[in-house]
Scaffold this motif. Structure first.
Motif, short mmCIF file in Angstrom:
data_model
loop_
_atom_site.label_atom_id
_atom_site.label_comp_id
_atom_site.label_asym_id
_atom_site.label_seq_id
_atom_site.Cartn_x
_atom_site.Cartn_y
_atom_site.Cartn_z
N GLU A 169 53.27 55.27 17.08
CA GLU A 169 53.64 54.02 17.71
C GLU A 169 52.80 54.11 19.20
O GLU A 169 52.79 55.08 19.88
N MET A 170 52.14 53.00 19.70
CA MET A 170 51.48 52.98 20.86
C MET A 170 52.35 52.43 22.09
O MET A 170 53.37 51.41 21.64
N VAL A 171 52.19 52.84 23.09
CA VAL A 171 53.11 52.28 24.32
C VAL A 171 52.30 52.05 25.47
O VAL A 171 51.57 52.79 25.83
N ALA A 172 52.67 51.00 26.32
CA ALA A 172 51.98 50.79 27.50
C ALA A 172 52.77 51.57 28.44
O ALA A 172 54.02 51.64 28.71
N ILE A 173 52.07 52.34 29.36
CA ILE A 173 52.75 53.31 30.49
C ILE A 173 52.20 52.97 31.85
O ILE A 173 50.99 52.38 31.90
N ALA A 174 52.85 52.96 32.89
CA ALA A 174 52.41 53.02 34.25
C ALA A 174 53.20 54.08 35.03
O ALA A 174 54.45 54.48 34.46
N GLY A 175 52.94 54.21 36.27
CA GLY A 175 53.62 55.29 37.41
C GLY A 175 54.71 54.55 37.69
O GLY A 175 54.90 53.19 37.75
N PRO A 176 55.77 55.54 38.35
CA PRO A 176 56.85 54.58 38.83
C PRO A 176 56.66 53.78 40.09
O PRO A 176 57.32 52.93 40.32
N THR A 177 55.46 54.19 40.84
CA THR A 177 55.21 53.23 41.84
C THR A 177 54.27 51.80 41.42
O THR A 177 54.07 51.15 42.31
N HIS A 178 53.84 51.87 40.32
CA HIS A 178 52.93 50.90 39.94
C HIS A 178 53.87 49.41 39.83
O HIS A 178 55.15 49.63 39.54
N PRO A 179 52.98 48.61 40.26
CA PRO A 179 53.87 46.96 40.38
C PRO A 179 54.23 46.78 38.71
O PRO A 179 55.50 46.04 38.71
N LEU A 180 53.73 47.19 37.81
CA LEU A 180 54.42 46.92 36.38
C LEU A 180 55.59 47.53 36.03
O LEU A 180 56.27 47.30 35.23
N ALA A 181 55.88 48.66 37.09
CA ALA A 181 57.09 49.45 36.68
C ALA A 181 58.48 48.60 36.97
O ALA A 181 59.43 49.14 36.54
N SER A 182 58.23 47.69 37.84
CA SER A 182 59.39 46.60 38.10
C SER A 182 59.49 45.52 37.31
O SER A 182 60.59 44.75 37.62
N ARG A 183 58.51 45.43 36.33
CA ARG A 183 58.51 44.10 35.47
C ARG A 183 59.56 44.67 34.17
O ARG A 183 59.14 45.56 33.46
#
Length: 277
Positions: A169-183
């Motif tokens: 399974e593939m997963v999109a990842i972001a760091g905790p401070t990235h704008p995507l983390a709050s989406r």
């Protein structure tokens, strides 16, 4: 979860204790001491943050969490045995050398488990591993430089015999401070607005991602292309962008909170991992 949490050795110990219902009997079966068994179970429970056994006067009984973990453990060890059988059947070797080529994700995160199982069953066989991207591994098989290949990309050559041995399974990842983390959720088309860190051309991971996005009429061009998933993870943790990687590669970072999974509502990538000859 602690960095030294649920390794296979502790999971195997847990499984034996669950089967025996008694730590003393489990210690005898594993040829180890009762305190060593108790220590492993305590470390596993601490890592998972939940009790796995009810301690009784005459033994132990699984908690609800223990029953859940046992189901997963049974599947893991069944898969390990299947991998061992498949590799043994393919090689037909009792001694000698088996050279395997693996694409980067498989070579880094799946092969250690497979080689461990194979070595336990065939200790006289010398194993060698070549790690490269999918395109290079296929070329090595065709040129007879390796005995077999394990790839996560598409099989491109008619001369290759291929079979599915696993799914990833593939997963999109972001760091905790990235704008995507709050989406809470995002669409694939919205991802284009953010810097994307991807694998190099020729990578099976990149091929699979591009094919899935193309089906959604989305073109996601990397701002940085790297030949290493580990390097990609470090950049994402530092907030340089987001990435789409194998879940095998980021399980620990997701558990520890150093990376966050981004929910992409219209993008689900489950890819087949192939053995090629």
């Amino acid at each position: 979860m602690a960095a030294d949490g649920m390794d296979l050795h502790k999971l195997r110990t847990f499984s034996v204790v669950a089967a025996e219902g008694n730590i003393t009997r489990a210690a005898r079966r594993l040829s180890t001491s009762q305190p060593a068994i108790s220590k492993q179970l305590a470390e596993l429970e601490e890592a998972l943050g939940t009790p796995l056994f009810h301690r009784l006067p005459r033994g132990v009984r699984l908690t609800e969490a223990g029953h859940i973990l046992l189901r997963h453990a049974d599947r893991i060890f069944q898969e390990e045995g299947q991998a061992e059988s498949e590799l043994a059947a393919l090689s037909g070797l009792t001694r000698g050398r088996l050279t395997v080529g693996a694409s980067t994700t498989i070579g880094s995160y799946l092969i250690p488990q497979l080689f461990g199982a194979f070595h336990r069953a065939h200790p006289e066989v010398r194993l060698e591993l070549e790690i490269a991207n999918t395109t290079v591994v296929q070329a090595m098989v065709l040129d007879d430089r390796i005995d077999l290949g394990l790839i996560e990309g598409f099989v491109a050559a008619e001369q290759l015999a291929a079979e599915v041995v696993h799914y990833d399974e593939m997963v999109a990842i972001a760091g905790p401070t990235h704008p995507l983390a709050s989406r809470l959720s995002i669409t694939a088309r919205e991802l284009v607005a953010y810097p994307f860190i991807g694998r190099e051309r020729g990578s099976g991971t990149r091929e699979v991602i591009e094919a899935k996005l193309s089906a959604l009429s989305v073109e996601l061009e990397p701002t940085m292309s790297l030949g290493s998933t580990e390097a990609i993870k470090r950049l994402v943790i530092e907030g340089a962008g987001f990435a789409i990687v194998s879940k095998l590669a980021v399980e620990r970072e997701l558990q520890e909170g150093r990376l966050l999974a981004v929910q992409v509502a219209d993008l689900s990538i489950r890819r087949a991992l192939h053995l090629v000859r």
